[in-house]
Design a protein around this motif. Structure first.
Motif, PDB file in Angstrom:
ATOM      1  N   SER A  26       0.872  -1.185   0.000  1.00 16.50           N
ATOM      2  CA  SER A  26       0.000   0.000   0.000  1.00 16.50           C
ATOM      3  C   SER A  26       0.900   1.223   0.000  1.00 16.50           C
ATOM      4  O   SER A  26       2.109   1.111   0.212  1.00 16.50           O
TER       5      SER A  26
ATOM      6  N   ASP B 107      -1.058   5.191   4.496  1.00 17.13           N
ATOM      7  CA  ASP B 107      -2.408   4.661   4.354  1.00 17.13           C
ATOM      8  C   ASP B 107      -2.404   3.138   4.355  1.00 17.13           C
ATOM      9  O   ASP B 107      -1.480   2.507   3.814  1.00 17.13           O
ATOM     10  N   LEU B 108      -3.445   2.576   4.953  1.00 19.00           N
ATOM     11  CA  LEU B 108      -3.707   1.143   4.904  1.00 19.00           C
ATOM     12  C   LEU B 108      -2.563   0.298   5.464  1.00 19.00           C
ATOM     13  O   LEU B 108      -2.051  -0.606   4.813  1.00 19.00           O
TER      14      LEU B 108
ATOM     15  N   PRO C  49      -4.225  -4.827   3.114  1.00 22.46           N
ATOM     16  CA  PRO C  49      -4.396  -3.501   2.503  1.00 22.46           C
ATOM     17  C   PRO C  49      -5.118  -3.513   1.167  1.00 22.46           C
ATOM     18  O   PRO C  49      -5.872  -2.574   0.864  1.00 22.46           O
ATOM     19  N   VAL C  50      -4.930  -4.556   0.367  1.00 20.92           N
ATOM     20  CA  VAL C  50      -5.594  -4.599  -0.943  1.00 20.92           C
ATOM     21  C   VAL C  50      -7.102  -4.778  -0.758  1.00 20.92           C
ATOM     22  O   VAL C  50      -7.907  -4.139  -1.457  1.00 20.92           O
TER      23      VAL C  50
ATOM     24  N   ALA D  81      -8.460  -1.447   0.221  1.00 21.95           N
ATOM     25  CA  ALA D  81      -8.412  -0.497  -0.893  1.00 21.95           C
ATOM     26  C   ALA D  81      -9.604  -0.702  -1.825  1.00 21.95           C
ATOM     27  O   ALA D  81     -10.227   0.268  -2.291  1.00 21.95           O
TER      28      ALA D  81
ATOM     29  N   ARG E 262     -10.961   2.607  -3.955  1.00 26.82           N
ATOM     30  CA  ARG E 262      -9.786   3.324  -4.457  1.00 26.82           C
ATOM     31  C   ARG E 262      -9.447   2.867  -5.872  1.00 26.82           C
ATOM     32  O   ARG E 262      -9.599   1.696  -6.208  1.00 26.82           O
TER      33      ARG E 262
ATOM     34  N   SER F 159      -3.297   2.455  -5.772  1.00 26.94           N
ATOM     35  CA  SER F 159      -2.603   2.114  -4.532  1.00 26.94           C
ATOM     36  C   SER F 159      -1.125   2.009  -4.891  1.00 26.94           C
ATOM     37  O   SER F 159      -0.637   2.785  -5.698  1.00 26.94           O
TER      38      SER F 159
ATOM     39  N   GLU G 217       3.604   3.826  -7.148  1.00 25.92           N
ATOM     40  CA  GLU G 217       2.149   3.892  -7.270  1.00 25.92           C
ATOM     41  C   GLU G 217       1.690   3.054  -8.460  1.00 25.92           C
ATOM     42  O   GLU G 217       2.340   3.014  -9.505  1.00 25.92           O
TER      43      GLU G 217
END
Length: 303
Positions: free
Chosen positions: A167, A171-172, A177-178, A181, A186, A189, A211
């Motif tokens: 991530s 954040d996350l 995290p996925v 997201a 989102r 990520s 990113e």
């Protein structure tokens, strides 16, 4: 110049002795192969988490706790991701006479690169710390590892310990995290390589970030693979930063998101979030056991 060559030249500094800490995972196989492609000659010690060790509560206790917390669907997927990687490793070894597969499992990668592979129940145990001390690592690299490093372990590498997290920290933070997201809708990520400075989870000075766009039509497993690949792709620059003392940003607490509840998993499913699609799991397994799969597009795992 290839990605592997770029990473090697970018990290052509004094990071020569690397310890890799990993929890075997089917979806992490492509990123694991990329790390060894780039740094296999420097990884001399691999610490593999014994996930169902009694130090973590034992298999049955973990199973019950996971089902109660996150339900059968999430528990099945997490278990499949971990156990299938170990099963595939056994099958791949039995079929090794056929040639090298497109994606090698962790034991095969360690053997080919001459790294010592050790299963551990607690990275902070005296025996593990003694082994780390004897190896005298320059850096300790954590990727998809389920154990929290304490100060004695963090202090052992000459230059420090770093973590690859899927991530864009801060954040996350956390283990899924996925999933979060996608739940939050989102569209982008990424991956972060950061220093491990204390026992906080997914916190510490950020060295590198990459990113990536994410598509809600894809499953958690597929995006997880892509983000770990992105993190492996910037590992060389992060190791160079670790040696030079460069950093992108100071530590930030960020938001920690743990494992979802049963209700949250059910709501995510109704919203179209899928943990893994069968075809994707089959594709990864085929790449790890069938040498001929290399000719059929295994490069699609490489970024």
């Amino acid at each position: 110049m290839s990605d592997s060559e770029t990473n090697k030249s970018a990290s052509a500094d004094d990071v020569q002795r690397i310890v890799l800490c990993h929890l075997e995972s089917l979806t992490c196989l492509p990123a694991l192969n990329r790390v060894f492609d780039s740094f296999g000659d420097r990884i001399g010690l691999v610490l593999v988490s014994r996930r169902f060790d009694t130090a973590h509560g034992g298999f049955f206790d973990q199973l019950v706790a996971s089902v109660r917390k996150s339900g059968v669907r999430m528990t099945f997927w997490l278990g499949f991701d971990l156990i299938s990687a170990q099963v595939v490793a056994v099958v791949a070894r039995l079929l090794r006479f056929m040639g090298r597969p497109a994606l090698e499992t962790l034991p095969a990668l360690a053997r080919r690169h001459g790294a010592v592979l050790v299963e551990i129940g607690d990275i902070n145990a005296t025996a593990t710390l003694d082994r780390l001390h004897a190896y005298r690592p320059d850096a300790l690299v954590v990727m998809n590892f389920d154990q929290i490093l304490r100060p004695p372990a963090i202090a052992l590498p000459r230059l420090g310990a770093i973590n690859i997290h899927p991530s864009l920290l801060p954040d996350l933070r956390g283990p899924c995290p996925v999933f979060w997201a996608l739940v939050e809708g989102r569209t982008a990520s990424g991956a972060t390589v950061h220093r491990i400075e204390d026992a906080r989870i997914d916190a510490g000075t950020i060295l590198r970030q990459a990113e990536r766009p994410i598509d809600a039509r894809r499953c958690v497993a597929e995006i997880n693979t892509d983000l770990f690949l992105a993190g492996a792709g910037v590992l060389g620059e992060a190791l160079k930063d670790l040696s030079s003392g460069r950093a992108v940003s100071a530590p930030a607490a960020g938001q920690y998101r743990g494992f979802p509840t049963r209700a949250e998993v059910a709501a995510a499913r109704r919203a179209g979030v899928r943990l893994c699609r069968l075809w994707y799991a089959i594709r990864l397994i085929a790449a790890a056991v069938l040498p001929s799969y290399r000719r059929n597009g295994s490069g699609r795992f490489r970024q």
